[in-house]
Design a protein around this motif. Structure first.
Motif, short mmCIF file in Angstrom:
data_model
loop_
_atom_site.label_atom_id
_atom_site.label_comp_id
_atom_site.label_asym_id
_atom_site.label_seq_id
_atom_site.Cartn_x
_atom_site.Cartn_y
_atom_site.Cartn_z
N THR A 33 0.83 -1.20 0.00
CA THR A 33 0.00 0.00 0.00
C THR A 33 0.86 1.26 0.00
N LYS A 34 1.92 1.23 0.81
CA LYS A 34 2.82 2.37 0.85
C LYS A 34 3.46 2.62 -0.51
N ARG A 35 3.80 1.55 -1.21
CA ARG A 35 4.40 1.68 -2.53
C ARG A 35 3.41 2.31 -3.52
N ILE A 36 2.15 1.86 -3.46
CA ILE A 36 1.13 2.42 -4.35
C ILE A 36 0.92 3.90 -4.05
N ILE A 37 0.86 4.25 -2.77
CA ILE A 37 0.65 5.65 -2.38
C ILE A 37 1.78 6.52 -2.91
N ASN A 38 3.01 6.05 -2.76
CA ASN A 38 4.16 6.82 -3.25
C ASN A 38 4.09 7.01 -4.76
N ARG A 39 3.68 5.97 -5.50
CA ARG A 39 3.58 6.08 -6.95
C ARG A 39 2.48 7.06 -7.36
N LEU A 40 1.35 7.01 -6.67
CA LEU A 40 0.26 7.92 -6.99
C LEU A 40 0.64 9.37 -6.68
N LEU A 153 -6.88 6.22 0.14
CA LEU A 153 -5.89 5.14 0.14
C LEU A 153 -4.91 5.29 1.29
N SER A 154 -4.62 6.50 1.71
CA SER A 154 -3.69 6.72 2.81
C SER A 154 -4.26 6.23 4.14
N TYR A 155 -5.60 6.15 4.22
CA TYR A 155 -6.23 5.63 5.44
C TYR A 155 -6.29 4.11 5.44
N PHE A 156 -6.02 3.51 4.31
CA PHE A 156 -6.14 2.06 4.20
C PHE A 156 -5.23 1.31 5.19
N PRO A 157 -3.96 1.70 5.37
CA PRO A 157 -3.13 0.96 6.33
C PRO A 157 -3.71 0.92 7.73
N PHE A 158 -4.34 2.03 8.16
CA PHE A 158 -4.92 2.04 9.50
C PHE A 158 -6.13 1.10 9.56
N ALA A 159 -6.94 1.12 8.50
CA ALA A 159 -8.08 0.20 8.46
C ALA A 159 -7.60 -1.25 8.44
N LEU A 160 -6.52 -1.49 7.68
CA LEU A 160 -5.97 -2.85 7.61
C LEU A 160 -5.46 -3.30 8.97
N LEU A 161 -4.75 -2.40 9.67
CA LEU A 161 -4.25 -2.74 11.00
C LEU A 161 -5.41 -3.06 11.95
N ALA A 162 -6.48 -2.28 11.86
CA ALA A 162 -7.63 -2.53 12.71
C ALA A 162 -8.25 -3.89 12.42
N ILE A 163 -8.36 -4.22 11.12
CA ILE A 163 -8.94 -5.52 10.74
C ILE A 163 -8.06 -6.67 11.21
N LEU A 164 -6.74 -6.54 11.00
CA LEU A 164 -5.83 -7.60 11.43
C LEU A 164 -5.81 -7.74 12.95
N SER A 165 -5.90 -6.60 13.65
CA SER A 165 -5.95 -6.66 15.11
C SER A 165 -7.21 -7.38 15.58
N ALA A 166 -8.34 -7.06 14.91
CA ALA A 166 -9.59 -7.74 15.26
C ALA A 166 -9.49 -9.24 14.99
N LEU A 167 -8.87 -9.60 13.86
CA LEU A 167 -8.69 -11.03 13.55
C LEU A 167 -7.79 -11.70 14.57
N ALA A 168 -6.73 -10.99 14.99
CA ALA A 168 -5.83 -11.56 15.99
C ALA A 168 -6.56 -11.78 17.32
N VAL A 169 -7.38 -10.80 17.71
CA VAL A 169 -8.13 -10.95 18.96
C VAL A 169 -9.12 -12.11 18.86
N LEU A 170 -9.82 -12.19 17.72
CA LEU A 170 -10.76 -13.29 17.54
C LEU A 170 -10.06 -14.65 17.55
N ALA A 171 -8.89 -14.70 16.90
CA ALA A 171 -8.13 -15.96 16.88
C ALA A 171 -7.69 -16.33 18.30
N TYR A 172 -7.23 -15.32 19.05
CA TYR A 172 -6.79 -15.58 20.43
C TYR A 172 -7.95 -16.07 21.28
N LEU A 173 -9.10 -15.38 21.17
CA LEU A 173 -10.26 -15.79 21.95
C LEU A 173 -10.72 -17.20 21.56
N SER A 174 -10.64 -17.49 20.25
CA SER A 174 -11.05 -18.81 19.79
C SER A 174 -10.14 -19.90 20.36
#
Length: 425
Positions: A33-40, A153-174
Motif C-alpha cells: 500500500t505504501k508503494r502504491i501511495i508513493n507512486r500515486l 488510500l492513505s487511510y487504508f493501512p490504518f483500516a488494515l491494522l484494525a482488521i488484522l488486530s480484530a482477527l488476531a483478537v478473535l483468533a486468540y479468543l477462539s
C-alpha cells in the motif's frame, strides 16, 4: 529450592502459525500500500508539473489577459485527473483560478477569496508549489493537494491494522476458548474417574470398619471411630469429585456455622504449630446459598496452601464480614512467605506451583468452585513478601439490611488448635 512450573506452558504450534501469517499478511499489505501511495503521489505531482509547463507555454503565446484567463481556466478544467484540488495564484499568493475546491454553502465572493487563501496555506504544508514562468520574469504558482482517491488510500493501512488486530483478537479468543474447553473436559473426566476408582476401596473399608466393631476386644472403639471418620472423609472427597462438571445443588446454609465446624475438623489434621482462629462479624441468623461439600473444599484448599506457605509454623486467621451490595466475605490470612506481584497474577493458573511436590490445581479448583458454581469471587486481597498473604472469598447473600454486630462474636484459637495428626489424609 522452590520451583515454578506450568503444565500448560508448551507453545501452541497453531497459535504461532496464525500469528506469523497475520504478521506476514499485515507487513506485506502495508508495504504494498505504501508503494502504491508513493507512486500515486509521484504521478499527481507529474500531472501538476505538466500543467505548469502547459500553462507557461499558453501564457507566452497569449495575446491578452482575457485569453490568459480563458487558457488558465481551460487547462485546470481539462485536468486529466480532475479530482486533484488545485489553485493558481500569483507571486503574492493572490488566487486567480481554482479547481476541485469545495466551498461551504452561502459564501460571498469575498469570503470565497479568503477561503482560497486559507486553502493555499494548507496546501503549502503538504506539497511545495509548482512554479509557472510567465512573461517579463514574472512567476505564477500552482498549489495542489492530494486527490480524494489518494487520501482514502492513505487511510487504508490504518483500516488494515484494525482488521488484522480484530482477527488476531478473535483468533486468540477462539484458541483460548478451545483450550479452556479442553481443560474442562480433562478436569471433569479426571474428577469423575477419580470418584469412580475410589468407590470400590471405600466400600471395602466400610466393611472392615463394621468387622472391627464386631470384635471390640481386639480393636479399641476410639481407633475404630477415628478410622470411620477418615473413611467418611474419603466419601466426602469422592462426592466432591463427582460434583465436578455437574450443576451443584445450592442450599441455604449458616456460613458462620459451616466455616467454624469445618475449621474445627481441619485444625486436628494440620501441623500443631499452626495457630488457627475464626472471627465473625456476621449476624448469627445470616444464611447464604452454597453447596456445603464444595465450599468446604474451597476452605480446605486455601488453608492447606496457607499452611504450606508457612512451612507448618505460623498463624492462620479466618475473618467473616459483611460487604456492601448484599455480599459477604471470608478473609483467610496467613503469616507465610508472601507472594510477588507476578506470582499473584499466576497463582490461580492450572499447574502453577511453588512447591517441589504438587500439581498446582488446588487454588484453580477453589476459584472455579467459587466463581462458576457459586457466582462469587476469589482473589488475592493482599500479599507482602516475608509477612503473609490474604485470600478473599466473596459470596452473594439475600438482599436487605443486616442487624449491627458491635463486637466480634467468636475468637477461639484454643478450640481450633487441638493436637492431632500433622497432615490431612
Amino acid at each position: 529450592m522452590l520451583k515454578s512450573f506450568d503444565i500448560y506452558s508448551q507453545n501452541n504450534v497453531m497459535k504461532i502459525v496464525v500469528a506469523l501469517n497475520l504478521l506476514l499478511v499485515g507487513t506485506g499489505s502495508l508495504l504494498f500500500t505504501k508503494r502504491i501511495i508513493n507512486r500515486l503521489e509521484a504521478r499527481e505531482e507529474q500531472y501538476m508539473r505538466l500543467y505548469a509547463k502547459a500553462l507557461a507555454y499558453a501564457i507566452e503565446t497569449a495575446d491578452n489577459n482575457e485569453n490568459l484567463n480563458f487558457i488558465v481556466t481551460g487547462i485546470i478544467e481539462t485536468n486529466e485527473n480532475n479530482a486533484i484540488p488545485a489553485i493558481y495564484a500569483d507571486e503574492h499568493l493572490e488566487p486567480a483560478q481554482c479547481r476541485n475546491i469545495e466551498f461551504p454553502d452561502n459564501m460571498t465572493g469575498e469570503e470565497k477569496h479568503t477561503y482560497l487563501k486559507e486553502q493555499i496555506q494548507e496546501m503549502r504544508k503538504n506539497h511545495p508549489p509548482i512554479v509557472v514562468d510567465l512573461k517579463d520574469g514574472e512567476k505564477g504558482l500552482i498549489y495542489y493537494n492530494n486527490s480524494l482517491l489518494l487520501k482514502q488510500l492513505s487511510y487504508f493501512p490504518f483500516a488494515l491494522l484494525a482488521i488484522l488486530s480484530a482477527l488476531a483478537v478473535l483468533a486468540y479468543l477462539s484458541f483460548s476458548s478451545s483450550r479452556r474447553a479442553e481443560q474442562n473436559r480433562v478436569w471433569v473426566g479426571l474428577a469423575k474417574e477419580t470418584a469412580h476408582q475410589l468407590g470400590t476401596p471405600l466400600s471395602s473399608l466400610l466393611a472392615w470398619v463394621d468387622y472391627m466393631r464386631t470384635d471390640p476386644d481386639h480393636y479399641e472403639a476410639e481407633v475404630t471411630d477415628e478410622i470411620e471418620k477418615d473413611v467418611q472423609r474419603l466419601e466426602t472427597i469422592t462426592a466432591r469429585f463427582s460434583s465436578i462438571g455437574s450443576i451443584p445443588t445450592l442450599t441455604d446454609e449458616n456460613l458462620d456455622e459451616v466455616v467454624t465446624q469445618f475449621t474445627n475438623y481441619l485444625a486436628r489434621r494440620i501441623s500443631t504449630k499452626v495457630k488457627m482462629s475464626v472471627e465473625s462479624n456476621l449476624p448469627t441468623t445470616l444464611m447464604v446459598r452454597i453447596n456445603r461439600l464444595l465450599f468446604e473444599w474451597v476452605i480446605e484448599n486455601i488453608c492447606k496452601n496457607a499452611v504450606d506457605a508457612m512451612a507448618g509454623v505460623g498463624e492462620l486467621r479466618l475473618r467473616l464480614l459483611p460487604l456492601p451490595n448484599d455480599e459477604v466475605a471470608i478473609d483467610i490470612t496467613d503469616t507465610g512467605k508472601g507472594m510477588s506481584k507476578s506470582s499473584m497474577s499466576k497463582v490461580f493458573s492450572p499447574g502453577y506451583s511453588t512447591k517441589k511436590r504438587g500439581w498446582g490445581l488446588g487454588l484453580t479448583l477453589a476459584k472455579r468452585i467459587v466463581e462458576e458454581y457459586h457466582n462469587g469471587r476469589l482473589y488475592v486481597k493482599s500479599s507482602e513478601i516475608g509477612k503473609g498473604t490474604t485470600f478473599r472469598i466473596v459470596l452473594n447473600r439475600e438482599p436487605g439490611a443486616l442487624p449491627d454486630v458491635p463486637v466480634v462474636r467468636k475468637k477461639r484459637p484454643s478450640l481450633l488448635t487441638l493436637r492431632g495428626p500433622k497432615k490431612m489424609s
